[in-house]
Design a protein around this motif. Structure first.
Motif, PDB file in Angstrom:
ATOM      1  N   GLN A 363      12.340  12.262 -21.176  1.00  0.00           N
ATOM      2  CA  GLN A 363      10.890  12.087 -21.058  1.00  0.00           C
ATOM      3  C   GLN A 363      10.396  10.943 -21.936  1.00  0.00           C
ATOM      4  N   GLY A 364      10.989  10.780 -23.134  1.00  0.00           N
ATOM      5  CA  GLY A 364      10.550   9.711 -24.018  1.00  0.00           C
ATOM      6  C   GLY A 364      10.912   8.336 -23.495  1.00  0.00           C
ATOM      7  N   ALA A 368       7.509  11.192 -18.314  1.00  0.00           N
ATOM      8  CA  ALA A 368       7.237  12.526 -17.786  1.00  0.00           C
ATOM      9  C   ALA A 368       5.867  12.525 -17.124  1.00  0.00           C
ATOM     10  N   GLU A 369       5.765  13.174 -15.993  1.00  0.00           N
ATOM     11  CA  GLU A 369       4.493  13.277 -15.286  1.00  0.00           C
ATOM     12  C   GLU A 369       3.633  14.353 -15.946  1.00  0.00           C
ATOM     13  N   TRP A 383       2.047   9.117 -15.861  1.00  0.00           N
ATOM     14  CA  TRP A 383       3.296   9.318 -16.592  1.00  0.00           C
ATOM     15  C   TRP A 383       3.102   8.842 -18.029  1.00  0.00           C
ATOM     16  N   VAL A 384       3.829   9.512 -18.948  1.00  0.00           N
ATOM     17  CA  VAL A 384       3.760   9.168 -20.368  1.00  0.00           C
ATOM     18  C   VAL A 384       5.171   8.909 -20.880  1.00  0.00           C
ATOM     19  N   ARG A 385       5.366   7.811 -21.629  1.00  0.00           N
ATOM     20  CA  ARG A 385       6.633   7.518 -22.282  1.00  0.00           C
ATOM     21  C   ARG A 385       6.378   6.560 -23.430  1.00  0.00           C
ATOM     22  N   TYR A 386       7.428   6.279 -24.213  1.00  0.00           N
ATOM     23  CA  TYR A 386       7.282   5.370 -25.341  1.00  0.00           C
ATOM     24  C   TYR A 386       6.971   3.960 -24.856  1.00  0.00           C
TER      25      TYR A 386
END
Length: 706
Positions: A363-364, A368-369, A383-386
């Motif tokens: 996810q990182g 990840a949705e 979506w979220v990530r680094y």
């Protein structure tokens, strides 16, 4: 009939026609010759046609039936050969069946109305060839026939000695045996794989080096073999893919008919020597496209991955030491680099599992949705990530945060150790065990694949398996196909031979004469072995299929010879006179059969095209086996008939105390044929003995190819 069975005209069915033409001509010559002999003895044309045909029709019918049974074995042979050559069997069988109708009904009518059976029908050319044939049969063959009748034991001994010499040539390696012959092609490909992740530019550099080396070899061969006029390599196509580290070079060569001295393996060996080693290549294969499978293909299986990998490495190292092998590789192909995580005790103390940690890492870095938004008719995924700068190195991986079940965030470096290793492209299993297959090609066409596999099985593998008891081995490729074919032959051929034997027994009403016919079969191998040695070919399974065709022709000639002898015995001739006249009268049809068959096969033996290469071993078996077999038949059968007669005379003297004349103990003598019940009982007893001989011969054949 072939159209209804979905059979097309191809090289295999065409070869079947070439082979069956020899048998058809044989039967036609036998019938026509016998009709002409009746005409020479004073019979009118129509009477000569009827009597001449009916006299030899039982023998010809039996000969065709035994040949049909012999070729029907192709339908029951497993593996590539059975699939490929069953069509040839269909063509031969249907042709023979229709030829019997033609020979029994149409041919006699044509001959009865021909000019040959009319006054003044002969020409100077006909008389010229008749004089040549009379000279050959009376002046050349006649003395040999008399010697074989006078000295039957030395005659049989000489034939057996010749057979033993051929067997010695097999055992000594002078005549080699292999599973399947190498078939030349007008193109081949070179496949190369560099470490996964290699850039496309690096791959092109390597491909260019291979192509440059190939063109240098082309210039050398062009000057050496063609005086600088023709290129051996006409063009090279380069392709990359499916990965950036995988490439292929396809070589298009001069037609095989125009480069008989430049064999594919000679060319590839020269390219390899000019190129030298490519150390960065994980896989480099000069694929010559053997349609029969890899010459060496060994599957190592084990549930213990560590032992399996060690055994594969050691096997590859040992195969590298064998000078006859090249392109040694395995299917344990490594892929891109992967990061492997292993949890520390702290992770378990915090209630984390390996799956949860890996999911957090994914996810990182991948994302990840977390939400979906509706905007008009569209749905937007969030979506979220680094950030890019926070997920671009392994140092970022060690510092990423993992959230625990109670909301704490802990650096990944405190929860897990990670290592970098290359993963596998594919993992193969057989019978629930991990399998790695090691393959290799032979360096040149003179190498016996069966000998190489035997050395690997008997010498290399036992030492390796002793070190790694958890590993077992299986042979694939040509070895596996060979095993399947031999297993089917062991099941089928005894039945085929027994059926043929039973037909011959019924034809002659004599077990001893049937044994004489089948005693002739092994001597055909003299010509087969000699022909392969002269042609520089190893004996392969394709050669054995040619032997089946050869057996049909030899049995055909032997049946007609002995049937003619029996007819002369029935007419009351003295034994020696009957045998001599039989040999003289059968000389012309048997020799003409051999000449027509060999001449028909000669274009195939001299053919250089790619399509005909895998048929040449079969043609060699038939042509050379028939040349030698014909000579042996003409002198061996009279000697065997004399020996059989002497054995009957001796047994009759011991049983009755009286010495009969030789003709009285012959099965064909009037009133002396065995009743059907006695013949059947003798046949059953002889079949049991003969089946043991068949199984022994099959075991010897299996040893040649194992």
């Amino acid at each position: 009939a072939a159209s209804f069975l979905g059979i097309t005209i191809n090289v295999i069915t065409t070869f079947g026609m070439v082979v069956v033409i020899g048998i058809l001509v044989d039967d036609g010559i036998v019938i026509a010759e016998n009709i002409y002999q009746h005409y020479e003895r004073g019979s009118p044309p129509f009477k000569a046609a009827i009597e001449g045909t009916m006299e030899v029709l039982p023998a010809v019918s039996s000969a065709i039936l035994t040949t049909v049974i012999a070729f029907s074995s192709f339908f029951f042979i497993d593996g590539f050969l059975g699939e490929a050559f069953s069509e040839m069997g269909i063509v031969v069988i249907f042709t023979l069946v229709f030829s019997l109708i033609e020979g029994a009904l149409i041919l006699p009518a044509h001959i009865a109305h021909s000019k040959a059976l009319k006054a003044g029908g002969t020409t100077k050319l006909t008389r010229f060839f008749d004089n040549i044939m009379d000279f050959l049969k009376l002046k050349s063959y006649g003395p040999f026939l008399k010697l074989s009748m006078k000295y039957p034991f030395p005659t049989v001994a000489l034939c057996i000695a010749a057979l033993l010499m051929i067997a010695g040539a097999f055992a000594g390696g002078l005549i080699k045996g292999t599973f399947f012959p190498f078939v030349q092609s007008d193109n081949f490909s070179v496949t190369i794989e560099l470490p996964a992740g290699t850039s496309e530019d690096q791959l092109y550099n390597v491909l260019d080096s291979i192509e440059n080396a190939s063109w240098r070899v082309n210039e050398v061969f062009k000057d050496k073999y063609f005086g600088g006029e023709k290129d051996v390599i006409e063009k090279i196509e380069t392709t990359v893919g499916p990965g950036t580290y995988q490439g292929n070079l396809t070589f298009y060569l001069l037609d095989g008919e125009e480069r008989p001295m430049v064999r594919n393996r000679i060319l590839t060996s020269a390219i390899k020597d000019t190129l030298g080693p490519i150390y960065e290549a994980e896989k480099l294969n000069f694929g010559l496209g053997n349609i029969f499978g890899d010459p060496v293909s060994i599957s190592l299986l084990s549930p213990n991955t560590q032992q399996l990998n060690a055994a594969v490495s050691e096997l590859r190292a040992e195969l590298t030491k064998i000078p006859d092998l090249t392109d040694i590789q395995d299917n344990n192909v490594q892929g891109l680099k992967e990061v492997t995580l292993s949890l520390k005790p702290k992770a378990y103390n915090l209630g984390l599992t390996l799956g949860e940690v890996i999911q957090s890492v994914r996810q990182g870095f991948f994302g990840a949705e977390i939400q979906r938004l509706q905007r008009g008719q569209d749905e937007v995924k969030v979506w979220v990530r680094y950030k890019q700068e926070d997920r671009s190195s392994l140092a970022d991986l060690s510092q990423m945060r993992v959230r625990t079940n109670d909301g704490l965030t802990v650096p990944l470096s405190e929860l897990a150790d990670f290592s970098i290793a290359r993963g596998l492209v594919a993992i193969n299993h057989i019978d629930g065990q991990r399998e790695i297959r090691v393959t290799a090609d032979v360096r040149n066409e003179d190498v016996s694949v069966s000998d190489v596999n035997a050395d690997i099985q008997d010498v290399l593998l036992p030492a390796i398996l002793a070190k790694y008891p958890g590993v077992r081995v299986g042979f694939e490729g040509q070895a596996r196909d060979n095993a399947e074919t031999m297993a089917s032959i062991r099941r089928v051929m005894p039945i085929i031979f027994l059926l043929m034997f039973f037909i011959v027994v019924i034809t002659f009403s004599s077990v001893s004469q049937a044994l004489i016919v089948f005693f002739l079969i092994p001597f055909g191998f003299i010509g087969v072995g000699l022909g392969h040695w002269l042609q520089g070919l190893p004996i392969s399974f394709l050669s054995i299929l040619g032997v089946i065709a050869l057996i049909g022709i030899l049995i055909n000639d032997a049946l007609v010879f002995i049937s003619t002898f029996n007819e002369k015995i029935k007419s009351g001739l003295n034994f020696n006179i009957a045998l001599y006249k039989t040999g003289i009268s059968r000389f012309r049809p048997i020799v003409l059969t051999t000449l027509t068959t060999v001449v028909g096969l000669m274009p195939l033996l001299l053919e250089k095209s790619v399509q005909a290469q895998f048929l040449i071993p079969m043609a060699t078996s038939v042509a050379f086996g028939l040349i030698v077999g014909t000579f042996i038949l003409l002198i061996l059968i009279p000697a065997l008939l004399v020996l059989a007669n002497r054995i009957r005379l001796t047994s009759t003297m011991l049983w009755t105390g009286e010495k009969p004349i030789p003709i009285m103990v012959e099965p064909a003598y009037r009133g002396r044929q065995h009743p059907w019940g006695v013949t059947l009982a003798l046949s059953i007893v002889t079949l049991l003995i003969f089946s043991g001989l068949v199984m022994t011969s099959l075991k010897i054949t299996e040893l040649i190819f194992s």
